[in-house]
Design a protein around this motif. Structure first.
Motif, PDB file in Angstrom:
ATOM      1  N   ASP A 199      43.765  30.697  32.238  1.00 12.57           N
ATOM      2  CA  ASP A 199      44.424  29.714  31.372  1.00 12.57           C
ATOM      3  C   ASP A 199      44.929  30.344  30.073  1.00 12.57           C
ATOM      4  OD1 ASP A 199      44.016  27.697  33.180  1.00 12.57           O
ATOM      5  OD2 ASP A 199      42.277  26.839  32.164  1.00 12.57           O
ATOM      6  N   ARG A 200      44.136  31.262  29.526  1.00  5.77           N
ATOM      7  CA  ARG A 200      44.493  31.853  28.236  1.00  5.77           C
ATOM      8  C   ARG A 200      45.373  33.089  28.358  1.00  5.77           C
ATOM      9  NH1 ARG A 200      39.288  31.913  24.313  1.00  5.77           N
ATOM     10  NH2 ARG A 200      40.849  32.977  23.030  1.00  5.77           N
ATOM     11  N   CYS A 201      45.481  33.617  29.571  1.00  5.53           N
ATOM     12  CA  CYS A 201      46.270  34.838  29.795  1.00  5.53           C
ATOM     13  C   CYS A 201      47.420  34.520  30.754  1.00  5.53           C
ATOM     14  CB  CYS A 201      45.390  35.944  30.376  1.00  5.53           C
ATOM     15  SG  CYS A 201      43.984  36.386  29.339  1.00  5.53           S
ATOM     16  N   PRO A 202      48.525  33.999  30.235  1.00  7.58           N
ATOM     17  CA  PRO A 202      49.605  33.512  31.110  1.00  7.58           C
ATOM     18  C   PRO A 202      50.279  34.587  31.937  1.00  7.58           C
ATOM     19  CG  PRO A 202      50.311  33.585  28.821  1.00  7.58           C
ATOM     20  CD  PRO A 202      48.842  33.845  28.811  1.00  7.58           C
ATOM     21  N   ASN A 203      50.135  35.850  31.544  1.00  5.56           N
ATOM     22  CA  ASN A 203      50.793  36.944  32.260  1.00  5.56           C
ATOM     23  C   ASN A 203      49.858  37.664  33.228  1.00  5.56           C
ATOM     24  OD1 ASN A 203      53.258  36.583  30.761  1.00  5.56           O
ATOM     25  ND2 ASN A 203      52.236  37.559  29.028  1.00  5.56           N
ATOM     26  N   ALA A 204      48.645  37.150  33.369  1.00  4.45           N
ATOM     27  CA  ALA A 204      47.642  37.835  34.192  1.00  4.45           C
ATOM     28  C   ALA A 204      47.652  37.336  35.631  1.00  4.45           C
ATOM     29  CB  ALA A 204      46.254  37.645  33.597  1.00  4.45           C
ATOM     30  N   LYS A 205      47.385  38.267  36.555  1.00  3.66           N
ATOM     31  CA  LYS A 205      47.155  37.927  37.957  1.00  3.66           C
ATOM     32  C   LYS A 205      45.696  38.222  38.309  1.00  3.66           C
ATOM     33  CE  LYS A 205      51.595  38.080  40.299  1.00  3.66           C
ATOM     34  NZ  LYS A 205      52.324  38.580  41.493  1.00  3.66           N
ATOM     35  N   LEU A 206      45.152  37.368  39.158  1.00  2.32           N
ATOM     36  CA  LEU A 206      43.807  37.572  39.668  1.00  2.32           C
ATOM     37  C   LEU A 206      43.854  38.613  40.779  1.00  2.32           C
ATOM     38  CD1 LEU A 206      40.794  36.708  39.948  1.00  2.32           C
ATOM     39  CD2 LEU A 206      41.582  35.032  41.628  1.00  2.32           C
ATOM     40  N   VAL A 207      42.995  39.619  40.675  1.00  2.00           N
ATOM     41  CA  VAL A 207      42.917  40.677  41.680  1.00  2.00           C
ATOM     42  C   VAL A 207      41.587  40.553  42.409  1.00  2.00           C
ATOM     43  CG1 VAL A 207      42.952  43.169  42.104  1.00  2.00           C
ATOM     44  CG2 VAL A 207      44.307  42.209  40.223  1.00  2.00           C
ATOM     45  N   THR A 208      41.664  40.334  43.708  1.00  2.00           N
ATOM     46  CA  THR A 208      40.463  40.267  44.536  1.00  2.00           C
ATOM     47  C   THR A 208      40.889  40.556  45.968  1.00  2.00           C
ATOM     48  OG1 THR A 208      38.535  38.910  45.121  1.00  2.00           O
ATOM     49  CG2 THR A 208      40.644  37.776  45.018  1.00  2.00           C
ATOM     50  N   ASN A 209      39.922  40.670  46.868  1.00  2.00           N
ATOM     51  CA  ASN A 209      40.288  40.896  48.270  1.00  2.00           C
ATOM     52  C   ASN A 209      40.425  39.563  49.002  1.00  2.00           C
ATOM     53  OD1 ASN A 209      37.542  40.251  49.272  1.00  2.00           O
ATOM     54  ND2 ASN A 209      36.989  42.187  48.300  1.00  2.00           N
ATOM     55  N   PHE A 210      40.909  39.622  50.220  1.00  2.00           N
ATOM     56  CA  PHE A 210      41.216  38.398  50.958  1.00  2.00           C
ATOM     57  C   PHE A 210      39.964  37.556  51.191  1.00  2.00           C
ATOM     58  CE2 PHE A 210      42.407  35.896  54.732  1.00  2.00           C
ATOM     59  CZ  PHE A 210      43.597  35.352  54.279  1.00  2.00           C
ATOM     60  N   LEU A 211      38.860  38.205  51.538  1.00  2.00           N
ATOM     61  CA  LEU A 211      37.613  37.483  51.750  1.00  2.00           C
ATOM     62  C   LEU A 211      37.111  36.884  50.443  1.00  2.00           C
ATOM     63  CD1 LEU A 211      35.288  36.639  53.597  1.00  2.00           C
ATOM     64  CD2 LEU A 211      34.242  38.881  53.201  1.00  2.00           C
TER      65      LEU A 211
END
Length: 263
Positions: free
Chosen positions: A86-98
């Motif tokens: 919410d506070r970082c509008p330019n950020a993407k979440l990085v995680t694996n598919f599982l």
């Protein structure tokens, strides 16, 4: 007073802890990797949220954050995912598919703000390319760590941690015998499946991390290793021949609770 501490020119660790009745404290740490495209690695536990958000945004401006890496879905690593997004509008979440599937059980994550990084995959974050590498021991099937070759830091999620009364910033600030006791307790108790795998397979997983040639290992549950990361990998190999940790039953739990309340 700031709790975060610097482990390299571009890397900061934000430490906290959780109580372990009758044993001590479980360190809980997240990391910030600065550079052209700053990355936050894990977000501490839900109970640490206010402290975490204050600390992390003392290090990096919210609009500068480009990546939020979540090593796995456990709440001591994912407690502030939505607040960071919410506070970082330019950020993407990085995680694996599982991991994403498990995170969806609770968090309403915008799928367009997700970058899938499975074990073995790499990600260009501007001035470096980081890689997702699963640690030798873990407690969630979704777990991955991050290897940053530029700073020579491996972020190890749950692996290489300790449980202790006093938790310094660095492993070399602990007496060697005490550290081994704390290390082998945590890495057996939290990763109970270790006794069911082949010794050679566990050793190979430890050698994979050793082969990185890391200068620093940051554990999500321990002090930072800055002196001899290879030693940490060799210690993991020794766990295979150790008996499992016998955890308290209800009677012992009741006794521990009474002792704690009587202090």
């Amino acid at each position: 007073m700031a709790l975060a501490y610097k482990v390299s020119e571009e890397a900061y660790v934000i430490p906290q802890s959780l109580p372990v009745l009758g044993v001590g404290k479980l360190p809980v740490s997240s990391m910030v990797l600065m550079g052209k495209e700053p990355m936050i690695l894990d977000t501490l536990a839900t109970v640490h949220r206010d402290m975490f958000l204050e600390e992390v945004f003392n290090i990096v401006e919210p609009e500068d954050v480009k990546w939020l890496f979540i090593s796995h879905e456990d709440r001591d690593h994912s407690g502030s995912i939505m607040q960071v997004l919410d506070r970082c509008p330019n950020a993407k979440l990085v995680t694996n598919f599982l991991g994403l599937g498990k995170l969806y059980e609770e968090f309403p994550i915008d799928p367009h703000r997700v970058h899938i990084l499975n074990d073995g995959d790499s990600l260009d974050i501007g001035d470096r390319t980081v890689s997702a590498i699963r640690p030798p021991l873990y407690d969630s099937s979704a777990t991955c760590g991050i290897w940053d070759p530029k700073s020579e830091i491996y972020y190890a999620a749950d692996c290489f941690g300790i449980v202790a009364e006093d938790i310094p910033h660095f492993t070399d600030e602990i007496n060697e015998n005490d550290f081994e006791e704390q290390f082998f307790f945590m890495n057996r108790a939290n990763h109970i499946w270790y006794e069911h795998v082949k010794e050679a397979d566990l050793a190979a997983a430890a050698e994979k991390i050793k082969a990185l040639g890391s200068r620093i290992i940051v554990s999500g549950h321990g002090p930072t290793e800055r002196r001899d990361p290879d030693r940490m990998c060799e210690m993991i190999k020794r766990i295979h021949d150790m008996p499992p940790i016998e955890l308290p039953n209800h009677d012992i739990y009741t006794e521990l609770l009474a002792q704690a309340e009587g202090q």
